[in-house]
Design a protein around this motif. Sequence first.
Motif, short mmCIF file in Angstrom:
data_model
loop_
_atom_site.label_atom_id
_atom_site.label_comp_id
_atom_site.label_asym_id
_atom_site.label_seq_id
_atom_site.Cartn_x
_atom_site.Cartn_y
_atom_site.Cartn_z
N ALA A 151 74.56 -15.02 -84.29
CA ALA A 151 73.66 -15.34 -85.41
C ALA A 151 73.47 -14.13 -86.32
N LYS A 152 72.72 -14.33 -87.38
CA LYS A 152 72.43 -13.28 -88.35
C LYS A 152 70.97 -12.83 -88.19
N VAL A 153 70.72 -11.59 -88.62
CA VAL A 153 69.40 -10.99 -88.46
C VAL A 153 68.81 -10.63 -89.82
N ASP A 154 67.50 -10.83 -89.95
CA ASP A 154 66.76 -10.31 -91.09
C ASP A 154 65.40 -9.84 -90.57
N PHE A 155 64.68 -9.15 -91.42
CA PHE A 155 63.43 -8.53 -90.98
C PHE A 155 62.28 -8.91 -91.90
N VAL A 156 61.07 -8.78 -91.36
CA VAL A 156 59.84 -9.00 -92.10
C VAL A 156 58.99 -7.75 -91.95
N ASP B 3 73.15 -19.30 -87.82
CA ASP B 3 71.69 -19.30 -87.77
C ASP B 3 71.12 -17.92 -88.09
N TRP B 4 69.83 -17.92 -88.41
CA TRP B 4 69.11 -16.67 -88.71
C TRP B 4 67.99 -16.45 -87.71
N LEU B 5 67.82 -15.22 -87.31
CA LEU B 5 66.66 -14.76 -86.55
C LEU B 5 65.99 -13.67 -87.35
N TRP B 6 64.67 -13.79 -87.50
CA TRP B 6 63.88 -12.77 -88.19
C TRP B 6 62.98 -12.07 -87.19
N THR B 7 62.82 -10.79 -87.35
CA THR B 7 61.93 -10.03 -86.49
C THR B 7 61.36 -8.85 -87.27
N SER B 8 60.60 -8.02 -86.58
CA SER B 8 60.00 -6.84 -87.19
C SER B 8 60.99 -5.68 -87.21
N PRO B 9 60.99 -4.87 -88.27
CA PRO B 9 61.82 -3.66 -88.24
C PRO B 9 61.23 -2.57 -87.37
N ASN B 10 59.92 -2.70 -87.03
CA ASN B 10 59.24 -1.70 -86.21
C ASN B 10 59.31 -2.14 -84.75
N THR B 11 60.48 -1.95 -84.15
CA THR B 11 60.71 -2.38 -82.78
C THR B 11 61.94 -1.68 -82.24
#
Length: 386
Positions: free
Chosen positions: A92-97, A71-79
């Motif tokens: 799971a895997k991570v990506d950013f917006v 699965d993928w979780l997306w979040t902010s890079p500013n955190t």
Amino acid sequence: MIPYGRQDVTEDDIKAVDEVLKSVYLTQGPAVPKFEEAVLRHCNAKFAIATNSATSALHVACLSLGLGNGDWLWTSPNTFVASANCALYCGAKVDFVDIDPQTYNLCPKALEKKLISSEKKGLLPKIVVPVHFSGQPCDMKAIYALSQKYGFKIIEDASHAIGGKYLNEPIGNCRYSNITVFSFHPVKIITSAEGGMAVTNDVNLAEKLTLLRSHGITRTPSLMTKPMEGSWYYQQVDLGFNYRMTDLQGALGASQMNRLVHYVARRHALAKRYDKLLANLPVITPCQHKDGYSAFHLYVIRLKLDEISLSHVEVFEALRAKEIGVNVHYIPVHTQPYYQNMGFHVGDYPEAEKFYSEAISIPLFPALKESEQDYVIEALKELLQS
């Protein structure tokens, strides 16, 4: 040293903790449920599950929503890294917006663009974690609308934001999310010394969160796989963790909740004063979105580096040398060595990186004196106007 943030502990807080120390319960007693109930009343939500940290709350929130391998979780890079690490804990895997350049929160337009592209590749996220940076809420209505179209779940990382509002309703009501997570670290709006909480309106998620924070063990007959053998009986029905909050922490948190509205109002008054005093300096002060009422965990200025003679680092170190405990929030997560080893690169999220290159968090906490605030302003004037 004037810190960028500091807890405010009163005699009432000390009395509340002292009463627990003198009671028969130090851990699983009545103080934690009292704290949970106080948060629920404030947020107008249905269920609250206190944990030993917001990181723990994020972890069990992800697991309760079924996040796992592939699965993928997306979040902010500013955190802070915990907003992304919680996915890795689940396999799971991570990506950013990338962020909105005005609010510094996850940008709904960037999210939509990434969703359109990812749908074609079959790589849509299972969970999106918007982070209410500095206490200002994200555009949750827009993010929620995208979740309905693309089928992802939402965890609001409101670690900075208890006491704030979105569309004139309290952050944490979960109108536009499945779960909201709060932090009660000492520099946050209120503190339980260390601690976190997951809030939801879904009874099934609440049961799962409760189970996972305590070893996956239950005494609730309806959750057991076979009948109870006696009043001593319990069953481990899942693989959980020891993420429980103690009654000492719960008592402190419940006492602090009595001053939450006052604390946020004081932060706003100090922020408004900063806005006025900084108006003629080469800095960008925090933009406040019309739909939000920030909890103002942080007051972050952006240096107009093309208008001053000093670098970002030089301004930061000079302020520290003047006994002003400034900080930088945040080093973009994707630039951390651990994440670069996963394939992320500098340049992937330019708005977050630009913000980081200019941002300095200056002191903001309820007990900050106006004379201390004036000292911070004078130091900035000396450095930025030289």
